[in-house]
Design a protein around this motif. Structure first.
Motif, PDB file in Angstrom:
ATOM      1  N   PHE A   1      38.926  42.029  45.991  1.00 30.13           N
ATOM      2  CA  PHE A   1      39.286  42.820  47.392  1.00 30.13           C
ATOM      3  C   PHE A   1      40.469  41.315  47.825  1.00 30.13           C
ATOM      4  O   PHE A   1      41.694  42.188  49.022  1.00 30.13           O
ATOM      5  N   SER A   2      40.359  40.122  48.055  1.00 28.16           N
ATOM      6  CA  SER A   2      41.559  39.718  49.314  1.00 28.16           C
ATOM      7  C   SER A   2      42.545  39.291  48.737  1.00 28.16           C
ATOM      8  O   SER A   2      43.706  39.455  49.452  1.00 28.16           O
ATOM      9  N   SER A   3      42.605  39.216  47.202  1.00 29.46           N
ATOM     10  CA  SER A   3      43.592  38.625  45.857  1.00 29.46           C
ATOM     11  C   SER A   3      44.285  40.539  45.984  1.00 29.46           C
ATOM     12  O   SER A   3      45.443  40.965  46.103  1.00 29.46           O
TER      13      SER A   3
ATOM     14  N   LEU B   1      45.364  41.843  41.194  1.00 37.55           N
ATOM     15  CA  LEU B   1      43.971  42.156  40.884  1.00 37.55           C
ATOM     16  C   LEU B   1      44.046  40.829  39.332  1.00 37.55           C
ATOM     17  O   LEU B   1      42.224  40.590  39.537  1.00 37.55           O
ATOM     18  N   PHE B   2      45.157  40.667  39.023  1.00 36.43           N
ATOM     19  CA  PHE B   2      44.757  39.734  37.621  1.00 36.43           C
ATOM     20  C   PHE B   2      44.621  37.822  38.411  1.00 36.43           C
ATOM     21  O   PHE B   2      44.101  37.301  37.778  1.00 36.43           O
ATOM     22  N   LEU B   3      44.777  37.767  39.605  1.00 41.03           N
ATOM     23  CA  LEU B   3      44.734  36.710  39.730  1.00 41.03           C
ATOM     24  C   LEU B   3      43.053  36.671  39.851  1.00 41.03           C
ATOM     25  O   LEU B   3      43.177  35.279  39.959  1.00 41.03           O
ATOM     26  N   ALA B   4      42.969  37.324  40.753  1.00 39.41           N
ATOM     27  CA  ALA B   4      41.799  37.366  40.821  1.00 39.41           C
ATOM     28  C   ALA B   4      40.287  37.060  39.925  1.00 39.41           C
ATOM     29  O   ALA B   4      39.561  36.009  39.254  1.00 39.41           O
ATOM     30  N   PHE B   5      40.988  37.990  38.802  1.00 38.71           N
ATOM     31  CA  PHE B   5      40.387  37.964  37.448  1.00 38.71           C
ATOM     32  C   PHE B   5      40.574  36.790  36.968  1.00 38.71           C
ATOM     33  O   PHE B   5      39.253  36.334  36.438  1.00 38.71           O
ATOM     34  N   ILE B   6      41.676  35.911  36.949  1.00 37.60           N
ATOM     35  CA  ILE B   6      42.265  34.511  35.976  1.00 37.60           C
ATOM     36  C   ILE B   6      41.279  33.900  37.173  1.00 37.60           C
ATOM     37  O   ILE B   6      40.096  32.617  36.168  1.00 37.60           O
TER      38      ILE B   6
ATOM     39  N   GLN C   1      56.952  53.072  45.557  1.00 38.18           N
ATOM     40  CA  GLN C   1      55.633  52.863  45.388  1.00 38.18           C
ATOM     41  C   GLN C   1      55.189  52.086  44.145  1.00 38.18           C
ATOM     42  O   GLN C   1      53.907  51.519  43.666  1.00 38.18           O
ATOM     43  N   ILE C   2      55.958  51.876  42.717  1.00 37.17           N
ATOM     44  CA  ILE C   2      56.020  50.716  41.974  1.00 37.17           C
ATOM     45  C   ILE C   2      55.821  49.359  42.228  1.00 37.17           C
ATOM     46  O   ILE C   2      54.903  48.634  41.635  1.00 37.17           O
ATOM     47  N   HIS C   3      56.460  49.320  43.063  1.00 38.54           N
ATOM     48  CA  HIS C   3      56.589  47.241  43.546  1.00 38.54           C
ATOM     49  C   HIS C   3      54.873  46.915  44.323  1.00 38.54           C
ATOM     50  O   HIS C   3      54.823  46.182  44.060  1.00 38.54           O
ATOM     51  N   LEU C   4      54.525  48.219  45.141  1.00 36.43           N
ATOM     52  CA  LEU C   4      53.453  48.296  45.482  1.00 36.43           C
ATOM     53  C   LEU C   4      52.543  48.401  44.926  1.00 36.43           C
ATOM     54  O   LEU C   4      51.253  47.368  44.620  1.00 36.43           O
ATOM     55  N   MET C   5      52.784  48.751  43.591  1.00 39.75           N
ATOM     56  CA  MET C   5      51.292  49.294  42.264  1.00 39.75           C
ATOM     57  C   MET C   5      51.686  47.854  41.663  1.00 39.75           C
ATOM     58  O   MET C   5      50.498  47.388  41.204  1.00 39.75           O
ATOM     59  N   ILE C   6      52.840  46.811  41.709  1.00 41.77           N
ATOM     60  CA  ILE C   6      53.094  46.476  40.731  1.00 41.77           C
ATOM     61  C   ILE C   6      51.753  44.432  41.568  1.00 41.77           C
ATOM     62  O   ILE C   6      51.266  43.622  41.224  1.00 41.77           O
ATOM     63  N   GLY C   7      52.133  45.407  43.071  1.00 40.73           N
ATOM     64  CA  GLY C   7      51.711  43.556  44.654  1.00 40.73           C
ATOM     65  C   GLY C   7      50.504  44.103  43.751  1.00 40.73           C
ATOM     66  O   GLY C   7      49.768  42.396  43.584  1.00 40.73           O
ATOM     67  N   LEU C   8      49.742  45.303  44.012  1.00 41.18           N
ATOM     68  CA  LEU C   8      48.305  44.702  43.507  1.00 41.18           C
ATOM     69  C   LEU C   8      47.227  44.210  42.570  1.00 41.18           C
ATOM     70  O   LEU C   8      46.936  44.135  42.252  1.00 41.18           O
ATOM     71  N   LEU C   9      48.386  45.140  41.171  1.00 45.03           N
ATOM     72  CA  LEU C   9      47.947  44.672  39.967  1.00 45.03           C
ATOM     73  C   LEU C   9      48.548  42.957  39.851  1.00 45.03           C
ATOM     74  O   LEU C   9      47.797  42.374  39.526  1.00 45.03           O
ATOM     75  N   ALA C  10      49.230  42.369  40.582  1.00 47.14           N
ATOM     76  CA  ALA C  10      48.927  40.910  40.348  1.00 47.14           C
ATOM     77  C   ALA C  10      48.551  40.053  40.876  1.00 47.14           C
ATOM     78  O   ALA C  10      47.761  39.040  40.665  1.00 47.14           O
TER      79      ALA C  10
ATOM     80  N   GLY D   1      48.235  40.329  47.366  1.00 47.11           N
ATOM     81  CA  GLY D   1      49.062  40.928  46.403  1.00 47.11           C
ATOM     82  C   GLY D   1      50.321  42.137  47.152  1.00 47.11           C
ATOM     83  O   GLY D   1      50.744  41.994  47.398  1.00 47.11           O
ATOM     84  N   THR D   2      49.498  43.295  47.777  1.00 40.88           N
ATOM     85  CA  THR D   2      49.370  44.384  48.142  1.00 40.88           C
ATOM     86  C   THR D   2      50.984  44.218  49.446  1.00 40.88           C
ATOM     87  O   THR D   2      51.664  45.133  49.645  1.00 40.88           O
ATOM     88  N   LEU D   3      50.057  43.342  50.285  1.00 37.44           N
ATOM     89  CA  LEU D   3      51.360  42.241  51.554  1.00 37.44           C
ATOM     90  C   LEU D   3      52.282  41.890  51.016  1.00 37.44           C
ATOM     91  O   LEU D   3      52.880  42.355  52.088  1.00 37.44           O
ATOM     92  N   ILE D   4      51.991  41.018  50.062  1.00 34.21           N
ATOM     93  CA  ILE D   4      53.493  40.461  49.237  1.00 34.21           C
ATOM     94  C   ILE D   4      54.866  41.769  49.092  1.00 34.21           C
ATOM     95  O   ILE D   4      55.046  41.401  49.516  1.00 34.21           O
ATOM     96  N   ALA D   5      53.521  42.577  48.373  1.00 35.09           N
ATOM     97  CA  ALA D   5      54.985  43.789  47.785  1.00 35.09           C
ATOM     98  C   ALA D   5      55.547  44.503  49.367  1.00 35.09           C
ATOM     99  O   ALA D   5      56.032  44.581  48.368  1.00 35.09           O
ATOM    100  N   THR D   6      54.310  44.765  49.407  1.00 31.65           N
ATOM    101  CA  THR D   6      55.246  45.695  50.262  1.00 31.65           C
ATOM    102  C   THR D   6      56.666  44.598  51.571  1.00 31.65           C
ATOM    103  O   THR D   6      57.260  45.672  52.024  1.00 31.65           O
ATOM    104  N   PHE D   7      56.123  43.661  51.818  1.00 34.86           N
ATOM    105  CA  PHE D   7      56.790  42.547  52.696  1.00 34.86           C
ATOM    106  C   PHE D   7      58.354  41.877  51.579  1.00 34.86           C
ATOM    107  O   PHE D   7      59.913  42.926  52.402  1.00 34.86           O
ATOM    108  N   VAL D   8      58.602  42.124  50.634  1.00 30.35           N
ATOM    109  CA  VAL D   8      59.357  41.952  49.758  1.00 30.35           C
ATOM    110  C   VAL D   8      60.502  43.076  49.337  1.00 30.35           C
ATOM    111  O   VAL D   8      61.813  42.699  49.647  1.00 30.35           O
TER     112      VAL D   8
END
Length: 237
Positions: free
Chosen positions: A21-23, A182-187, A171-180, A27-34
């Motif tokens: 949840f933190s990752s 989750l991917f970092l958490a997975f790694i 929406q696409i950028h926020l989704m990319i941030g969310l997936l990024a 990720g979503t917060l960074i994507a929102t800012f960018v």
């Protein structure tokens, strides 16, 4: 085996739920800012050009229509020609011919005599002005280049239609941030599990040590007020 794998997967998710949840949140917060504070809003302005026969005959043959459709491809190339882009750039010193060409999109629907000209720019009024200028200069030059066809403005670009930004897609950028995230958490989870050498289940102990389990000792609860200490032993042999 499949049930065990699914159970183990849920155990991993439960164990690292805070990390997941933190990752995802970071990720979503960074994507929102960018997206909202770093990326520049882009505006689009569009015009349409109609290609017809040069003669004024009312009885248009199907072969003539097909010829007009084929000429659309030729006109689309002329619209993005270097000479035309250089002429447009003379009126807009802040932009080079290459920059104008990169932000110019020329399309046409299949079996259509209409050419769509779209210009993208960070300023809506500039996008509208460039789109209309490209259309006007193209029509003027095309009359001298090709005599057999007539090109005319079907619709012009207006500032009212270009006031709202066409990009970036939030929406696409926020989704990319969310997936990024989750991917970092997975790694991180995979690395932690790979380097974790502790034995957590009876099956893993038997598999690694290749010895049978003789007994297990369950967790001993601390006695409460007026309570008793309980210890459960389970023997296997």
């Amino acid at each position: 085996m499949e049930t065990f794998d699914i159970k183990y997967l849920f155990q991993i998710i439960k164990k690292y739920k805070l990390l997941i949840f933190s990752s995802a949140f970071i990720g979503t917060l960074i994507a929102t800012f960018v997206t909202f504070f770093y990326l520049t809003s882009i505006y689009s302005a569009s015009t349409q050009i109609l290609v017809t026969q040069a003669n004024d005959s009312k009885n248009v043959q199907s072969s003539e229509v097909q010829a007009n459709i084929q000429m659309v491809n030729t006109y689309s190339i002329i619209l993005k020609s270097k000479d035309l882009m250089k002429e447009i750039a003379k009126d807009y010193p802040k932009y080079t011919a290459n920059e104008i060409s990169k932000n110019l999109i020329v399309t046409s629907d299949s079996n259509s005599q209409v050419i769509n000209v779209t210009v993208k720019n960070q300023y809506p009024r500039v996008a509208v002005a460039i789109a209309n200028d490209i259309t006007d200069k193209f029509i003027k030059e095309s009359k001298d280049l090709i005599k057999t066809n007539e090109v005319s403005v079907l619709s012009r670009a207006y500032i009212e239609d270009s006031e709202h930004p066409s990009g970036p897609n939030h929406q696409i950028h926020l989704m990319i941030g969310l997936l990024a995230g989750l991917f970092l958490a997975f790694i991180i989870i995979v690395l932690k599990e790979m380097f974790d050498t502790t034995l957590k289940t009876e099956e893993s102990i038997e598999k690694i040590l290749q010895l049978p389990i003789l007994g297990t000792i369950n967790h001993i609860n601390k006695p409460g007020k007026g309570g008793k200490r309980h210890e459960k032993n389970k023997n296997q042999g």
